[in-house]
Design a protein around this motif. Sequence first.
Motif, PDB file in Angstrom:
ATOM      1  N   GLY A  84      20.887  11.892  13.579  1.00 13.98           N
ATOM      2  CA  GLY A  84      20.224  10.611  13.370  1.00 13.98           C
ATOM      3  C   GLY A  84      18.792  10.780  12.913  1.00 13.98           C
ATOM      4  N   ALA A  85      18.101  11.760  13.482  1.00 13.74           N
ATOM      5  CA  ALA A  85      16.716  12.019  13.085  1.00 13.74           C
ATOM      6  C   ALA A  85      16.651  12.493  11.631  1.00 13.74           C
ATOM      7  CB  ALA A  85      16.096  13.060  14.013  1.00 13.74           C
ATOM      8  N   VAL A  86      17.601  13.338  11.251  1.00 12.38           N
ATOM      9  CA  VAL A  86      17.649  13.817   9.863  1.00 12.38           C
ATOM     10  C   VAL A  86      17.901  12.655   8.910  1.00 12.38           C
ATOM     11  CG1 VAL A  86      18.970  15.222   8.229  1.00 12.38           C
ATOM     12  CG2 VAL A  86      18.331  16.166  10.464  1.00 12.38           C
ATOM     13  N   VAL A 125      15.895  18.224   7.168  1.00 14.48           N
ATOM     14  CA  VAL A 125      16.310  19.085   8.284  1.00 14.48           C
ATOM     15  C   VAL A 125      15.120  19.897   8.784  1.00 14.48           C
ATOM     16  CG1 VAL A 125      17.811  21.007   8.969  1.00 14.48           C
ATOM     17  CG2 VAL A 125      18.723  19.183   7.509  1.00 14.48           C
ATOM     18  N   ARG A 126      14.360  20.459   7.854  1.00  9.46           N
ATOM     19  CA  ARG A 126      13.191  21.266   8.248  1.00  9.46           C
ATOM     20  C   ARG A 126      12.177  20.426   9.012  1.00  9.46           C
ATOM     21  NH1 ARG A 126      13.656  23.283   2.931  1.00  9.46           N
ATOM     22  NH2 ARG A 126      11.970  21.897   2.244  1.00  9.46           N
ATOM     23  N   GLU A 127      11.955  19.207   8.567  1.00 13.29           N
ATOM     24  CA  GLU A 127      10.884  18.391   9.139  1.00 13.29           C
ATOM     25  C   GLU A 127      11.293  17.676  10.426  1.00 13.29           C
ATOM     26  OE1 GLU A 127       9.355  15.894   6.037  1.00 13.29           O
ATOM     27  OE2 GLU A 127       8.606  17.606   4.876  1.00 13.29           O
ATOM     28  N   THR A 128      12.536  17.837  10.835  1.00 12.87           N
ATOM     29  CA  THR A 128      12.964  17.255  12.114  1.00 12.87           C
ATOM     30  C   THR A 128      13.267  18.326  13.146  1.00 12.87           C
ATOM     31  OG1 THR A 128      15.247  17.129  11.317  1.00 12.87           O
ATOM     32  CG2 THR A 128      13.884  15.154  11.103  1.00 12.87           C
ATOM     33  N   LEU A 171      17.572  16.632   1.466  1.00 14.85           N
ATOM     34  CA  LEU A 171      18.247  16.808   2.756  1.00 14.85           C
ATOM     35  C   LEU A 171      17.716  18.053   3.461  1.00 14.85           C
ATOM     36  CD1 LEU A 171      20.464  16.000   4.780  1.00 14.85           C
ATOM     37  CD2 LEU A 171      22.043  17.413   3.441  1.00 14.85           C
ATOM     38  N   ALA A 172      17.562  19.158   2.732  1.00 19.37           N
ATOM     39  CA  ALA A 172      17.029  20.382   3.322  1.00 19.37           C
ATOM     40  C   ALA A 172      15.647  20.150   3.902  1.00 19.37           C
ATOM     41  CB  ALA A 172      17.003  21.494   2.274  1.00 19.37           C
TER      42      ALA A 172
END
Length: 423
Positions: A372-374, A419-422, A415-416
């Motif tokens: 959900g965060a992503v 993912v990194r920022e969450t 998307l990548a």
Amino acid sequence: MTITQPDLSVFETLESEVRSYCRGWPTVFDRAQGSRLYDEDGHEYLDFFAGAGSLNYGHNNAVLKRALIDYLERDGITHGLDMSTTAKRAFLESFQSIVLRPRDLPYKVMFPGPTGTNAVESALKLARKVKGREAIVSFTNAFHGMSLGSLAVTGNAFKRAGAGIPLVHGTPMPFDHYLDGRVPDFLWFERLLEDQGSGLNQPAAVIVETVQGEGGINVARPEWLRGLAELCARRDMLLIVDDIQMGCGRTGAFFSFEEAGITPDIVTVSKSISGYGLPMSLCLFKPELDVWEPGEHNGTFRGNNPAFVTASAALETYWTDGFAMEKQTLSRGQQVAEALGTIQDEHRGEIKEHRGRGLVWGMEFHDKQRAGAVARRAFELGLLVETSGPESEVVKLLPALTITPEELDEGLRTLARAVRETG
């Protein structure tokens, strides 16, 4: 991307609390074309959602739009119930010549109503009518719709609870991989069928998705599907394949069950069959099952003629050479698989698995809140993705089949980053 707070007052004060997608994407969309949406402030979003699979050919596809405009401008029939119309005839002829005959599929075509759950309800009713039995077998993590009959064969506890009454005459069995290979396929199912003390009434039918979309992108192996088809034939049960989200080319071939080499007794189709996001659904079944009495199943909006027009245009444009369309989808799918593999490699210990077929993919996180965060961060970065799975633990990718490799790469890079920022 800087997003100003949109004016959502009328939605929040007048519209029901049941609304959901708008909560994850808090903006007011205004227009769309291809794989891009634009909100009323001009912000651009790359679409990896495609109307939950209803827009396989993108938003406002130019060829389909032209066919629709021409039809409306000549005052073509809009509402026709199940009357014979030129638009319906054109669709039936195209569907027979482009889809059914080349695949040697003998199906009769029924227009049960405008939505996927209408198609499922009609399939369940028909199976029970043909076999004279009530029980239907479904599978863990299945999703087949939100009306009562469809909910009875849906696995998600939250969605089932919304029914408000007991959901009966449905029995769940383990989907492929559900028991992690520790038990032979269908051992439990077969044992219940054999045992007169099991409490399982002889089922009229089994309903299955080849890829469970809402259930978390759970992909059934071709051999598992073949085993299920063989079991159904041997035990006098009809096999219903729900191809509402995975059909119309989503997994590569027009029907998602083609790879397994099976011919279901009944198939439900909706979402992208109209090609343009217009409400339309089909229930397909073998001719010997056509035991309906006239009007025994009907619906006011089962004859959506504008949808017939765009559906015909979609078939003629994209499926006259179905091999080319399938090849393109599989190529795009390989692009997604490689990118998700790279993301998983960069986040070892965080991502449990990525899985999919064609252009439907999922990325499952160990931390069930992470997906959900992503998705929220992706939206802030200009990418629309949703979550799926029983606890929304999977980021679900469902881009249009017509997306370009460049657009796909752009979205996968976003998307990548999400993912990194969450992390």
